[in-house]
Design an enzyme around this catalytic site. Sequence first.
Site, PDB file in Angstrom:
ATOM      1  N   HIS A   1     -10.778  -5.904   7.650  1.00  0.00           N
ATOM      2  CA  HIS A   1     -11.635  -5.730   6.493  1.00  0.00           C
ATOM      3  C   HIS A   1     -12.872  -4.886   6.787  1.00  0.00           C
ATOM      4  O   HIS A   1     -13.664  -4.627   5.880  1.00  0.00           O
ATOM      5  CB  HIS A   1     -12.081  -7.096   5.957  1.00  0.00           C
ATOM      6  CG  HIS A   1     -10.989  -7.900   5.341  1.00  0.00           C
ATOM      7  ND1 HIS A   1      -9.911  -8.358   6.058  1.00  0.00           N
ATOM      8  CD2 HIS A   1     -10.806  -8.337   4.068  1.00  0.00           C
ATOM      9  CE1 HIS A   1      -9.111  -9.048   5.254  1.00  0.00           C
ATOM     10  NE2 HIS A   1      -9.633  -9.039   4.040  1.00  0.00           N
TER      11      HIS A   1
ATOM     12  N   GLU B   1       0.819  -1.213   0.000  1.00  0.00           N
ATOM     13  CA  GLU B   1       0.000   0.000   0.000  1.00  0.00           C
ATOM     14  C   GLU B   1       0.855   1.266   0.000  1.00  0.00           C
ATOM     15  O   GLU B   1       0.501   2.268  -0.631  1.00  0.00           O
ATOM     16  CB  GLU B   1      -0.945  -0.006   1.208  1.00  0.00           C
ATOM     17  CG  GLU B   1      -2.129  -0.932   1.069  1.00  0.00           C
ATOM     18  CD  GLU B   1      -1.749  -2.419   1.134  1.00  0.00           C
ATOM     19  OE1 GLU B   1      -2.477  -3.252   0.550  1.00  0.00           O
ATOM     20  OE2 GLU B   1      -0.723  -2.732   1.776  1.00  0.00           O
TER      21      GLU B   1
END
Length: 324
Positions: A129, A60
């Site tokens: 998540h 990321e």
Amino acid sequence: MALKTFIEAIRETLAEEMRRDESVIVLGEDVGKKGGVFLATDGLWGEFGDERVIDTPLSESLIVGASIGAAVNGLRPVAEIQFMGFIYSAIDQIFSHAARIRARSRGRFTCPLVIRTPYGSGVKALEHHSESTEALFCQMPGVKVVVPSSPINAKGLLISAIRDPDPVVFLEPTRLYRLIKEDVPESDYTVPLGKARIVRAGKDVTVIAWGSMLHRTMQAIQAFDGGFDAEVIDLMTLSPFDEETVLQSAKKTGRVVIVHEAPSTCGLGAELSATIAEHAMLHLKAPIVRVTGYDVVMPLPKLEDYYLPTIEKIRKGIETVLKY
């Protein structure tokens, strides 16, 4: 107009903007041939190819760092982070560089970057998540934070975010991806950043929410079956939020309830409460009530329903300010 789900609105908006402007590129983990974990980029690789739809390594920090370099050099990257819980390793790039480029260069450079990521719970997902940590990004000057709550606003806000000259963190409520359908304009359609919308006009109490909590708030109000007149505000842009709309509504109703699924402490509801208290205190008829998640790590799926603001919790929050 065409009937679309939230995810279809995102996908088709990306395609429209890429056709309109060759500087718009998409990059992230599995966004190419696979079409993204939720298929938000499905079909883009086939139409635009490797140079504009770029599969990246599982990093990321790299995704956002490369996007910043591309943005400063004339492109308009739309970076996808698979889940909000994966974005934390990229915060250094966002806060230390993307947010500061305009100030650092005294306005000579901007960073037209959009970082898309699904956020929030409601789909019984695994750890990392279902995060709802939007307030982290609202703390940093130079970054806009946007949360659409419907397919039509997903299109309008995403177009505005892509065309904006500064970095935008674009949070997409995972629970809404395929939950609702709505007529979405097929023509060029924008929703201005920094503006809230009044979903329901009322005079007795103001309820402020965003993302999937807006829909739960509307369900809670409908469950009352009359008895009071609630004004509901969909914040849409969390930073900078629309102070004018929020304050006008608070002054009109005198009672305010704020609903979000993020933890209570230092959540955006705290900033909204402080702003209302500072500028509309003499208009309030009751203390401001926040209905939020708990100050704990987002629990695993079995406990998710206990963590989230429920219709009943929202109803009790509204009853508290009405009965004060």
